[in-house]
Scaffold this motif. Structure first.
Motif, PDB file in Angstrom:
ATOM      1  N   SER A  59       0.806  -1.158   0.086  1.00 48.23           N
ATOM      2  CA  SER A  59      -0.071   0.078   0.010  1.00 48.23           C
ATOM      3  C   SER A  59       0.942   1.280  -0.118  1.00 48.23           C
ATOM      4  O   SER A  59       0.479   2.436  -0.672  1.00 48.23           O
ATOM      5  N   LEU A  60       2.018   1.351   0.787  1.00 45.41           N
ATOM      6  CA  LEU A  60       2.631   2.269   0.754  1.00 45.41           C
ATOM      7  C   LEU A  60       3.430   2.740  -0.571  1.00 45.41           C
ATOM      8  O   LEU A  60       3.585   3.816  -1.065  1.00 45.41           O
ATOM      9  N   GLN A  61       3.450   1.557  -1.497  1.00 49.08           N
ATOM     10  CA  GLN A  61       4.130   1.860  -2.814  1.00 49.08           C
ATOM     11  C   GLN A  61       3.038   2.352  -3.838  1.00 49.08           C
ATOM     12  O   GLN A  61       3.436   3.317  -4.567  1.00 49.08           O
ATOM     13  N   TYR A  62       1.832   1.758  -3.543  1.00 50.39           N
ATOM     14  CA  TYR A  62       0.852   2.051  -4.523  1.00 50.39           C
ATOM     15  C   TYR A  62      -0.244   2.861  -4.376  1.00 50.39           C
ATOM     16  O   TYR A  62      -1.064   3.260  -5.224  1.00 50.39           O
ATOM     17  N   GLU A  63      -0.258   3.722  -3.144  1.00 52.70           N
ATOM     18  CA  GLU A  63      -1.458   4.451  -2.763  1.00 52.70           C
ATOM     19  C   GLU A  63      -0.884   5.738  -2.382  1.00 52.70           C
ATOM     20  O   GLU A  63      -1.392   6.519  -1.526  1.00 52.70           O
ATOM     21  N   LEU A  64      -0.052   6.124  -3.036  1.00 53.31           N
ATOM     22  CA  LEU A  64       0.888   7.358  -2.686  1.00 53.31           C
ATOM     23  C   LEU A  64      -0.305   8.603  -2.671  1.00 53.31           C
ATOM     24  O   LEU A  64      -1.340   8.907  -3.459  1.00 53.31           O
ATOM     25  N   PRO A  65      -0.057   9.605  -1.903  1.00 50.02           N
ATOM     26  CA  PRO A  65      -0.829  10.891  -1.958  1.00 50.02           C
ATOM     27  C   PRO A  65      -0.524  11.530  -3.440  1.00 50.02           C
ATOM     28  O   PRO A  65       0.361  11.212  -4.067  1.00 50.02           O
ATOM     29  N   PRO A  66      -1.527  12.413  -3.976  1.00 48.37           N
ATOM     30  CA  PRO A  66      -1.355  12.841  -5.361  1.00 48.37           C
ATOM     31  C   PRO A  66      -0.105  13.635  -5.732  1.00 48.37           C
ATOM     32  O   PRO A  66       0.428  13.480  -6.708  1.00 48.37           O
ATOM     33  N   LEU A  67       0.663  14.058  -4.653  1.00 52.05           N
ATOM     34  CA  LEU A  67       1.880  14.937  -5.059  1.00 52.05           C
ATOM     35  C   LEU A  67       3.064  14.345  -4.622  1.00 52.05           C
ATOM     36  O   LEU A  67       4.125  15.034  -4.999  1.00 52.05           O
ATOM     37  N   ALA A  68       2.914  13.135  -3.957  1.00 48.61           N
ATOM     38  CA  ALA A  68       4.049  12.274  -3.610  1.00 48.61           C
ATOM     39  C   ALA A  68       4.784  11.397  -4.676  1.00 48.61           C
ATOM     40  O   ALA A  68       3.955  10.967  -5.434  1.00 48.61           O
ATOM     41  N   SER A  69       5.885  11.209  -4.540  1.00 45.27           N
ATOM     42  CA  SER A  69       6.843  10.385  -5.095  1.00 45.27           C
ATOM     43  C   SER A  69       7.951   9.879  -4.386  1.00 45.27           C
ATOM     44  O   SER A  69       8.597  10.630  -3.777  1.00 45.27           O
ATOM     45  N   ILE A  70       8.073   8.469  -4.688  1.00 43.50           N
ATOM     46  CA  ILE A  70       9.294   7.755  -4.052  1.00 43.50           C
ATOM     47  C   ILE A  70      10.398   7.328  -5.109  1.00 43.50           C
ATOM     48  O   ILE A  70      10.236   6.731  -6.066  1.00 43.50           O
ATOM     49  N   ASP A  71      11.802   8.066  -4.827  1.00 47.62           N
ATOM     50  CA  ASP A  71      12.697   7.705  -5.537  1.00 47.62           C
ATOM     51  C   ASP A  71      13.706   6.582  -5.171  1.00 47.62           C
ATOM     52  O   ASP A  71      14.353   6.046  -5.962  1.00 47.62           O
ATOM     53  N   ARG A  72      13.831   6.551  -3.773  1.00 44.93           N
ATOM     54  CA  ARG A  72      14.891   5.661  -3.142  1.00 44.93           C
ATOM     55  C   ARG A  72      14.249   5.104  -2.123  1.00 44.93           C
ATOM     56  O   ARG A  72      13.510   5.671  -1.231  1.00 44.93           O
ATOM     57  N   TRP A  73      14.382   3.567  -1.883  1.00 44.03           N
ATOM     58  CA  TRP A  73      13.774   2.904  -1.173  1.00 44.03           C
ATOM     59  C   TRP A  73      14.640   2.168  -0.277  1.00 44.03           C
ATOM     60  O   TRP A  73      15.148   1.196  -1.260  1.00 44.03           O
ATOM     61  N   GLU A  74      14.866   2.028   1.034  1.00 47.96           N
ATOM     62  CA  GLU A  74      15.816   1.151   1.633  1.00 47.96           C
ATOM     63  C   GLU A  74      14.849   0.420   2.868  1.00 47.96           C
ATOM     64  O   GLU A  74      14.559   1.206   3.543  1.00 47.96           O
ATOM     65  N   SER A  75      14.840  -0.729   3.054  1.00 46.79           N
ATOM     66  CA  SER A  75      14.123  -1.373   4.135  1.00 46.79           C
ATOM     67  C   SER A  75      14.943  -2.698   4.729  1.00 46.79           C
ATOM     68  O   SER A  75      15.676  -3.305   3.807  1.00 46.79           O
ATOM     69  N   TYR A  76      14.936  -2.710   6.041  1.00 46.48           N
ATOM     70  CA  TYR A  76      15.693  -3.867   6.648  1.00 46.48           C
ATOM     71  C   TYR A  76      14.995  -4.271   7.786  1.00 46.48           C
ATOM     72  O   TYR A  76      14.513  -3.491   8.537  1.00 46.48           O
ATOM     73  N   GLU A  77      14.884  -5.685   8.100  1.00 47.59           N
ATOM     74  CA  GLU A  77      14.570  -6.029   9.778  1.00 47.59           C
ATOM     75  C   GLU A  77      15.536  -5.604  10.601  1.00 47.59           C
ATOM     76  O   GLU A  77      16.859  -5.772  10.511  1.00 47.59           O
ATOM     77  N   SER A  78      15.011  -5.150  11.725  1.00 53.03           N
ATOM     78  CA  SER A  78      15.976  -4.626  12.956  1.00 53.03           C
ATOM     79  C   SER A  78      15.589  -5.586  14.222  1.00 53.03           C
ATOM     80  O   SER A  78      14.415  -6.369  13.945  1.00 53.03           O
ATOM     81  N   ASP A  79      15.980  -5.258  15.224  1.00 48.69           N
ATOM     82  CA  ASP A  79      15.645  -5.802  16.547  1.00 48.69           C
ATOM     83  C   ASP A  79      14.031  -5.356  16.902  1.00 48.69           C
ATOM     84  O   ASP A  79      13.667  -4.013  16.698  1.00 48.69           O
TER      85      ASP A  79
END
Length: 750
Positions: A59-79
């Motif tokens: 949902s974070l990727q495909y339901e963005l607000p009208p003016l938003a865009s994501i150019d870089r995405w880093e995610s990782y599992e943590s404690d």
């Protein structure tokens, strides 16, 4: 089993309602954690069931607000931490900001509905906005984009606005320009420097009546002031031309809505989409020729009045835009007529953004419709056109800028590019990104140079940017070059026309070899001559000049840029020698007999007659030879006049030769002189330019890239694309010198 995921995001994600969007998603999927703005973008942590987090990420990727865009995405599992709820935390500032600033956006539909609702507390409020619309770049002082770092910090929110501002479920959550009648910016009306005491409920009625009476009003918008008058009133438009000393340069027209626009001009569906887009640019469209045609289209204009004939004299196109602020819309609804809406600036000066700079135009306007929200960063209106279903940007500013371009290569260090001397923009580059400033203008005055330097300081301040390298044009007399050479940094010059092609390559993500065609008015060449009709085989590291227009002389040097008659006369000397002074031609008739003799001596002895290969000057010469334009009142006038006389039913082209990379066109000039029909001469001239491009292109199995100010000519682009449909032209950046800075960034100096 519950897990913790940390996510770092970059892109246009501040000031666009991104954090409340994340908050609502977290509520939907029953996740705990936090989200906050940082100097790098947005940071968040979410904890919960793995399946819920996976759904959240989708949902974070495909339901963005009208003016938003994501150019870089880093995610990782943590404690796993064990958060008990999900919160929006205060912004975190860092040493370097690589956040992408959202541009100023037109008022959204939700706000327009509220503004038109008598029951709403913001009914008729001229500064209504939310997280989906309103000012952004024009009010920001530094990052992160929070109210204390904008010009809105002068306004203390009332309790009602504050409640909306802190409510993550509200459309105005952290909408930094939030305000209302009680606590937000306010309007005022001035006659010159005398304030007219009048209540809010009557103010716009008064301004509307002043405009109907033929007055000129300076209106403060988002990025600067407009000079406006009734666009259907010949006397008012003529008065503005006389006071502004602007005899024929076309004016932009603002219509209240798309229905009024349809009554004024002829538009394609794509042009309508641009007009109504959230960016709200000026769109160059075809004007209607007959008053009866206008009258039959709509009753949206009072008495179906046509546009004044002085809006765009002798031209078949008009620049049209729709209101992008609630103030403009409210005024146009009161008036029920289109307005001339031209930038309030002294010739060659930047757009006026405060009363001090506006005072220089006190002899032009009668009244000022002002407001008390400071404009931190000036931003002019953007201009676009549609050619063969492709959008071409002529001026990139409000709504589109600052522009971020993803580069097809990684920069080895941080680079500042200072552009050229006309249509100035500046750019900064780091890693795989380049950020291009809004349009600055021509660097011909103290004011414009100061604005150029301020634009650099703005980018460096907002992005905490300290460049290692400064790149510049080779022209030693450009103010941008002088600025670069004065910096205590590593400096690199990039040839003007090569930078034109590199800018398009950056936009289109091209790294390999291309055949670049760079046609413009003036650019400093490697041999010290003034280039402008160039064919370059190039990649990001080097170029080879494989063909160019034959050199000819510019009588009077820089004077020839404004006087097509000088260019035409020089070419007549090339063709006929001293016999040219005896020719009966519109170009020779533009001089006295003694002037003709003096110019011939200067041409023969090479006195102040620099060599050029410029296609832009060739357009000037043809306009002079056919009697259309001897002295230009604005840049590009000759090409626009030529365009209006083209006849698609006329076929054929004039002869030319290419030997050793030199393109000889003098035989064409002789035939244009002898041609009895101006329409035939102009039509065949355009065909000849296209044939020259095609002849060179056929020798190279490479992508064809077009750039340079000459390619602002809609007709030329249409003809080239008609013959070479796969030709690549810029869309996000202008073909003129507004794209030079991006090209300088793109140069790979390793």
């Amino acid at each position: 089993m519950e897990v913790n995921i940390k996510i770092e995001l970059a892109g246009v994600i501040q000031g666009v309602g991104f954090r409340p969007f994340v908050y609502r998603l977290a509520q939907r999927y029953d996740l705990k954690g936090f989200v906050l703005n940082s100097s790098a973008g947005v940071s968040l942590e979410v904890e919960g069931r793995r399946q819920s987090i996976e759904a959240f990420l989708i949902s974070l990727q495909y339901e963005l607000p009208p003016l938003a865009s994501i150019d870089r995405w880093e995610s990782y599992e943590s404690d796993y931490v064990g958060y008990v709820d999900f919160k929006i935390l205060e912004s975190r500032r860092g040493e370097q900001n690589h956040i992408l600033i959202p541009p100023d956006i037109a008022t959204c539909e939700h706000c327009l509905i509220e503004m038109s609702d008598p029951a709403d507390r913001r009914y008729l409020y001229p500064f209504i906005n939310c997280t989906d619309c309103g000012p952004r770049y024009s009010i920001i002082e530094t990052l992160p984009y929070d109210r204390p770092y904008t010009s809105m910090h002068f306004f203390t929110m009332c309790e009602a606005c504050k409640a909306e501002y802190i409510d993550p479920s509200n459309r105005r959550y952290h909408a930094q320009p939030i305000g209302c009648w009680e606590c937000g910016p306010t309007l005022s009306l001035w006659e010159k420097n005398e304030k007219i005491e009048i209540g809010n409920e009557n103010l716009l009625d008064s301004v509307s009546q002043l405009l109907l009476d033929g007055s000129i009003v300076a209106v403060k918008g988002v990025g600067g002031y407009h000079l406006v008058c009734d666009a259907t009133n010949d006397a008012a438009v003529q008065k503005m031309r006389e006071r502004k000393n602007r005899p024929s340069k076309p004016y932009a027209v603002m219509a209240a809505d798309i229905e009024m626009a349809r009554a004024l001009v002829t538009m394609s569906e794509q042009e309508e989409e641009l007009l109504t887009s959230k960016e709200r640019p000026i769109v160059l469209v075809h004007s209607r020729d007959q008053i009866s045609d206008i009258s039959s289209q709509s009753d949206k204009i009072e008495n179906s009045r046509p546009l004044s004939r002085f809006i765009a004299p002798n031209l078949s196109t008009v620049g049209l835009l729709l209101p992008y602020t609630p103030l403009h819309l409210l005024l146009l609804r009161k008036l029920n007529r289109p307005l001339v809406a031209t930038s309030a600036n002294v010739t060659d000066e930047p757009l006026s953004i405060d009363r001090e700079s506006l005072n220089k135009l006190s002899g032009v306007y009668d009244y000022i419709l002002d407001h008390n929200r400071e404009i931190v960063n000036g931003c002019d209106d953007s201009i676009v056109m549609v050619v063969k279903d492709q959008v071409v940007t002529l001026r990139r500013a409000r709504g589109y800028a600052p522009l971020t371009i993803k580069l097809p290569l990684k920069l080895p260090s941080e680079v500042l590019a200072v552009g050229a001397g006309q249509k100035s923009t500046v750019a900064i580059g780091f890693e795989y990104e380049a950020i291009l400033s809004p349009h600055i203008g021509d660097l011909n005055t103290i004011g414009s140079i100061a604005y150029f330097e301020k634009s650099i300081q703005t980018l460096e301040r907002i992005y905490s940017f300290n460049p290692n390298i400064v790149r510049h044009d080779l022209h030693p007399n450009y103010e941008s070059t002088k600025y670069a050479l004065a910096q205590n940094k590593k400096r690199q010059g990039v040839q003007h026309h090569y930078a034109h092609i590199l800018g398009v390559m950056a936009e289109k993500q091209l790294r390999g070899r291309v055949l670049g065609v760079a046609f413009d008015g003036t650019g400093y060449g490697d041999d010290g001559n003034l280039w402008g009709g160039e064919f370059l085989v190039c990649d990001t590291r080097a170029y080879d000049r494989i063909a160019h227009l034959d050199y000819f002389r510019l009588l009077g040097g820089v004077k020839a840029i404004r006087e097509p008659r000088r260019v035409a006369l020089s070419l007549l000397f090339e063709c006929y020698g001293e016999r040219a002074v005896q020719l009966d031609s519109p170009a020779t008739r533009a001089f006295t007999p003694s002037e003709l003799e003096i110019h011939y001596q200067a041409w023969q002895k090479h006195i102040n007659t620099p060599l050029t290969s410029s296609v832009g000057r060739l357009f000037d010469a043809v306009a002079s030879l056919r009697g259309l334009c001897q002295v230009m009142s604005f840049e590009g006038e000759s090409g626009m006049l030529l365009e209006t006389l083209y006849d698609e039913n006329i076929e054929g082209a004039y002869p030319f030769t290419i030997e050793n990379g030199e393109i000889s066109f003098l035989e064409m000039i002789e035939e244009i002189v002898l041609e009895s029909d101006t329409t035939v001469a102009i039509s065949k001239f355009f065909h000849t330019i296209v044939d020259i491009i095609d002849r060179v292109y056929q020798k190279y199995d490479l992508p064809l890239v077009l750039s340079g100010g000459v390619f602002q000519n809609r007709l030329l682009l249409e003809l080239v694309l008609g013959k070479i449909p796969n030709a690549i032209l810029p869309s996000k950046i202008p073909p003129n010198d507004g794209g030079i800075a991006l090209g300088q960034i793109m140069f790979d100096s390793r």
